[in-house]
Design an enzyme around this catalytic site. Structure first.
Site, PDB file in Angstrom:
ATOM      1  N   LYS A 100     -10.557  -0.902  10.340  1.00 49.97           N
ATOM      2  CA  LYS A 100     -10.692  -2.237   9.567  1.00 49.97           C
ATOM      3  C   LYS A 100     -10.916  -3.506  10.418  1.00 49.97           C
ATOM      4  O   LYS A 100     -10.843  -4.757  10.057  1.00 49.97           O
ATOM      5  CB  LYS A 100      -9.152  -2.416   8.756  1.00 49.97           C
ATOM      6  N   CYS A 119      -4.625   2.145  -3.860  1.00 48.57           N
ATOM      7  CA  CYS A 119      -3.333   2.735  -3.147  1.00 48.57           C
ATOM      8  C   CYS A 119      -1.834   1.822  -3.447  1.00 48.57           C
ATOM      9  O   CYS A 119      -1.583   1.669  -2.346  1.00 48.57           O
ATOM     10  CB  CYS A 119      -3.679   3.175  -1.722  1.00 48.57           C
ATOM     11  N   HIS A 143       0.879  -1.078   0.103  1.00 46.87           N
ATOM     12  CA  HIS A 143      -0.024   0.050  -0.118  1.00 46.87           C
ATOM     13  C   HIS A 143       0.757   1.276  -0.102  1.00 46.87           C
ATOM     14  O   HIS A 143       2.120   1.182   0.596  1.00 46.87           O
ATOM     15  CB  HIS A 143      -0.934  -0.059   1.410  1.00 46.87           C
ATOM     16  N   ASP A 194       2.889  -4.367   8.372  1.00 43.75           N
ATOM     17  CA  ASP A 194       1.563  -3.467   8.163  1.00 43.75           C
ATOM     18  C   ASP A 194       0.438  -4.771   8.296  1.00 43.75           C
ATOM     19  O   ASP A 194       0.253  -5.509   7.195  1.00 43.75           O
ATOM     20  CB  ASP A 194       1.619  -2.901   6.970  1.00 43.75           C
ATOM     21  N   GLN A 240      -4.376  -5.082   6.988  1.00 43.52           N
ATOM     22  CA  GLN A 240      -5.507  -6.445   6.171  1.00 43.52           C
ATOM     23  C   GLN A 240      -5.440  -7.724   6.972  1.00 43.52           C
ATOM     24  O   GLN A 240      -6.026  -8.565   6.516  1.00 43.52           O
ATOM     25  CB  GLN A 240      -5.130  -6.414   4.917  1.00 43.52           C
TER      26      GLN A 240
HETATM   27  N1  PMP Z   1      -2.022  -0.774   4.600  1.00 42.65           N
HETATM   28  C1  PMP Z   1      -2.821  -1.398   4.315  1.00 42.65           C
HETATM   29  C2  PMP Z   1      -2.488  -2.695   3.835  1.00 42.65           C
HETATM   30  C3  PMP Z   1      -4.151  -1.130   3.965  1.00 42.65           C
HETATM   31  O1  PMP Z   1      -5.164  -1.788   3.346  1.00 42.65           O
HETATM   32  C4  PMP Z   1      -4.447   0.074   4.403  1.00 42.65           C
HETATM   33  C5  PMP Z   1      -6.036   0.777   4.122  1.00 42.65           C
HETATM   34  N2  PMP Z   1      -6.612   0.594   2.811  1.00 42.65           N
HETATM   35  C6  PMP Z   1      -3.491   1.071   5.004  1.00 42.65           C
HETATM   36  C7  PMP Z   1      -2.188   0.506   5.010  1.00 42.65           C
HETATM   37  C8  PMP Z   1      -3.727   2.539   5.382  1.00 42.65           C
HETATM   38  O2  PMP Z   1      -4.582   2.323   6.359  1.00 42.65           O
HETATM   39  P1  PMP Z   1      -5.177   3.941   7.089  1.00 42.65           P
HETATM   40  O3  PMP Z   1      -5.847   4.545   5.806  1.00 42.65           O
HETATM   41  O4  PMP Z   1      -6.371   3.439   7.769  1.00 42.65           O
HETATM   42  O5  PMP Z   1      -4.190   4.516   7.609  1.00 42.65           O
END
Ligand code: PMP
Length: 407
Positions: free
Chosen positions: A227, A365, A124, A201, A204
């Site tokens: 999430k 993203c 991401h 990270d 997910q």
């Molecule tokens: N890392 C991953 C793997 C994600 O799926 C996401 C959210 N789509 C993020 C980071 C960023 O999370 P946040 O927008 O809640 O900071």
């Protein structure tokens, strides 16, 4: 099919019971954000109705009550991921801020010209850009660990990239774009063998199974409350105690200090050293309720149900002309990313929405991996334990209708 009592669970999520564009809502965008059970919504509104006040500094009953609930949630999260101490749980605004905190604080003090930070090609953006910013400031480099055509990390390539200049390996536990579960246990061991630190990270991963940070032995683990059936704008940074202790503050302000004078300021202990300003008190208390909710759920059965939904959906996709699955790794969470041949993902998303089916479309993203696959993005259906097989059927019926317009 699983024996999970999905109808009983669905009753806990009020948002699911509505019509969108004249059809019962089918919410398949759980990788973007999960829905909130009544317990979370009630905890937030109860806090504002009865306890609202500032934490840690009040000399009155409301402030005491708020502080107790706020700190109890920290302990719940520590236990949830098996962190040794609650003070190793730092509240942030989300996964994004947690990674920025580590990149800015740990990165600026530990990286220098010639050092290397490894991230995977499927990360991401929030696990790429903070490292690029610190690389610009320090002269370190950010390199991508290759990912193959199935969306799986190339472990041989990873092994060959490791040398003494690698100071940080920062990888996703699970890809948000494809659902790939990365072999992080092996990656953590290999990175530690050459003296690198590892950030995982977990944005997910945490909603799908119980994570044990001590067993993983990662140096940092980060995720977002939203999430994990909790509120938006709140996240967690877990770190090993000795590493967090040695890191300088990220932001300055109230709460994070011990004493302030113009001759010099001293900083608070963990976790407050990294928590400048009034935190999201209601969010933290709501998140505590989300953790309680999950602790009362049969998480293994929930996870098995999600996997059954994925298997059912992917079988249907393989039997459907014109669907190409993107991300076919052997180990996946309940994410089905796909292309409808000849159609732009955004157009598919609009036509599904018109039929009450909520999916995410775009590059998620994760532009580098989309560029590698030479696609503008995908349509992503991501299932949670409150989804049903009938909803998967609705998705495919909606795809058939969309095909009539698009293909
Ligand atoms: N890392 C991953 C793997 C994600 O799926 C996401 C959210 N789509 C993020 C980071 C960023 O999370 P946040 O927008 O809640 O900071």
């Amino acid at each position: 099919m699983s024996s999970f009592d999905v109808e009983r669970v669905r009753a806990d999520f009020p948002i699911l019971h509505q019509e969108v564009n004249g059809q019962p809502l089918v919410y398949l965008d759980n990788a973007a954000t999960t829905q909130k059970p009544n317990a979370v919504i009630d905890a937030i509104s109860d806090y504002y109705r009865t306890d609202n006040s500032n934490v840690h500094r009040g000399a009155h009953a409301l402030a005491d009550r708020a502080t107790v609930k706020f700190e109890a949630a920290r302990t719940k999260v520590a236990e949830f991921i098996n962190a040794p101490e609650a003070k190793q749980i730092i509240w942030t605004r989300g996964t994004t801020e947690s990674i920025n905190l580590v990149a800015a604080s740990w990165g600026k003090t530990n990286l220098k010209a010639g050092d290397r930070v490894l991230v995977s090609a499927m990360e991401h953006h929030s696990n790429i850009v903070p490292w690029q910013l610190v690389a610009q400031a320090t002269g370190a480099s950010v390199e991508a660990i290759p990912v193959d055509a199935t969306g799986t990390i190339d472990m041989d390539a990873f092994a060959s990239m490791l040398n003494a200049n690698v100071k940080m390996v920062s990888v996703g536990h699970v890809s948000n774009a494809m659902g790939t579960i990365n072999p992080i246990e092996k990656m953590i061991a290999a990175a530690h063998a050459i003296g690198a630190k590892v950030l995982i990270d977990g944005a997910q991963a945490v909603s799908h199974w119980a994570v044990d940070v001590q067993k993983l032995d990662c140096d940092f683990y980060v995720f977002s409350a939203h999430k994990l059936f909790g509120p938006t704008g709140l996240g967690v940074l877990y770190g090993k105690r000795e590493i967090l202790d040695a890191m300088p503050p990220y932001q300055g302000g109230g709460e994070m200090i011990e004493t302030v004078s113009f001759a010099g300021t001293t900083f608070n202990q963990l976790p407050y050293k990294f928590e400048a300003g009034t935190p999201d008190i209601a969010g933290v208390i709501g998140f505590g309720a989300a953790i309680d909710y999950l602790n009362n759920l049969d998480r293994e059965a929930a996870s098995a149900h999600e996997q059954a939904l994925l298997a059912y959906a992917e079988e249907k996709a393989r039997a459907t002309d014109d669907i190409e699955l993107i991300g076919t790794s052997a180990n996946k969470t309940s994410v089905m990313s796909f292309m409808l041949r000849g159609a732009h993902p955004a157009d598919v998303g609009v036509l599904l929405d018109k039929q009450g089916v909520a999916v995410r479309t775009g590059n998620h993203c994760a532009q580098p991996i989309m560029d590698q696959f030479e696609i503008p993005g995908t349509v992503r259906a991501s299932f949670s334990f409150y989804n049903t097989f009938a909803e998967v059927d609705r998705l495919f019926a909606a795809i058939e209708k969309a095909k009539m317009f698009l293909l």
